[in-house]
Design a protein around this motif. Structure first.
Motif, short mmCIF file in Angstrom:
data_model
loop_
_atom_site.label_atom_id
_atom_site.label_comp_id
_atom_site.label_asym_id
_atom_site.label_seq_id
_atom_site.Cartn_x
_atom_site.Cartn_y
_atom_site.Cartn_z
N GLU A 59 0.88 -1.17 0.00
CA GLU A 59 0.00 0.00 0.00
C GLU A 59 0.91 1.22 0.00
O GLU A 59 1.73 1.39 0.90
N ARG A 60 0.81 2.04 -1.01
CA ARG A 60 1.79 3.10 -1.21
C ARG A 60 1.82 4.11 -0.06
O ARG A 60 2.89 4.51 0.39
N GLY A 101 -6.67 -1.57 -8.24
CA GLY A 101 -7.04 -0.16 -8.20
C GLY A 101 -8.54 0.03 -8.05
O GLY A 101 -9.06 1.12 -8.31
N PRO A 106 -6.96 0.71 -1.11
CA PRO A 106 -5.85 1.67 -1.04
C PRO A 106 -5.06 1.64 -2.35
O PRO A 106 -5.17 0.70 -3.15
N THR A 107 -4.27 2.66 -2.57
CA THR A 107 -3.41 2.71 -3.75
C THR A 107 -2.25 1.74 -3.58
O THR A 107 -1.52 1.81 -2.60
N HIS A 108 -2.10 0.83 -4.53
CA HIS A 108 -1.06 -0.19 -4.46
C HIS A 108 0.09 0.13 -5.40
O HIS A 108 -0.12 0.70 -6.48
N GLU A 109 1.29 -0.26 -5.00
CA GLU A 109 2.45 -0.14 -5.88
C GLU A 109 3.18 -1.48 -5.93
O GLU A 109 3.15 -2.26 -4.97
N ARG A 130 -1.11 1.38 -9.02
CA ARG A 130 -1.00 2.78 -9.42
C ARG A 130 0.44 3.27 -9.37
O ARG A 130 0.72 4.43 -9.72
N ILE A 165 -0.13 5.06 -14.05
CA ILE A 165 0.75 4.29 -13.17
C ILE A 165 2.08 5.04 -13.06
O ILE A 165 2.85 5.10 -14.02
#
Length: 202
Positions: A59-60, A101, A106-109, A130, A165
């Motif tokens: 989770e970024r 996404g 949550p925003t994932h990386e 993302r 992204i």
């Protein structure tokens, strides 16, 4: 009736539990996340599972680690069992769906110890992450390890960015190269199998 295989299984190696035992659930810094990726990549080839590659999904914003992946091509006999594919698949399993996404998530990386190969490029592109964090890009990986990463477009990073992204480059790049050099030394000593496309050979 045709007798065909109907499923295959790809899983993380058992040593992952030992390797993660002292790792906190949250790694707030991107360099901390990349250090873990390098650590897993280095152990992975030494254990004989596959190439010197690892990845994680986090989770970024919080740095919570959602999943990790290592290359298990040799351990499974499955050519697509790359680190990014495992990390993304396990994260999607944890999230309960194919889109990391998706609404309410949550925003994932995705954090990887080099620019993705052609297969993992597509897997990352369609995963819903993302952000993509890479230790490096360029010809060094193929030159050192002799792996064939495939015909990736020169504007690969721009293609990610065009799809929302964000790409972060050169995070602990020299540490990635050190892992690859250690792997290459073992290859030259005859202890390691380098799997590759046939390159046109029959």
């Amino acid at each position: 009736m045709i007798d065909i295989a109907k499923e295959y299984r790809v899983a993380l190696p058992a040593w992952i539990d030992d390797e993660l035992a002292d790792v906190p659930a949250v790694l707030p810094g991107v360099e901390d996340r990349m250090r873990l990726v390098h650590r897993l990549a280095d152990r992975n080839w030494r254990e004989g599972n596959g190439g010197p590659f690892a990845a994680l999904v986090a989770e970024r914003a919080s740095g919570r680690i959602v999943s990790v992946g290592v290359n298990v091509v040799l351990a499974t006999g499955i050519s697509s069992a790359h680190a990014e594919v495992l990390a993304l698949g396990l994260a999607q399993t944890a999230a309960g769906g194919w889109d990391l996404g998706g609404e309410g998530l949550p925003t994932h990386e995705l954090v990887v110890n080099w620019r993705p190969c052609v297969q993992c490029y597509g897997a990352a592109l369609w995963s819903g992450v993302r952000g993509l964090v890479v230790a490096g890009e360029g010809p060094e990986l193929e030159q050192i390890t002799t792996f064939d990463e495939g015909p990736l477009r020169t504007d690969w990073a721009e293609q990610f960015e065009a799809r929302g992204i964000e790409v972060v480059h050169d995070v602990l790049r020299e540490e990635a190269l050190a892992v690859f050099r250690g792997y290459r030394k073992a290859v030259d000593e005859g202890d390691i199998v380098v799997y590759n496309a046939r390159g046109g050979d029959a």
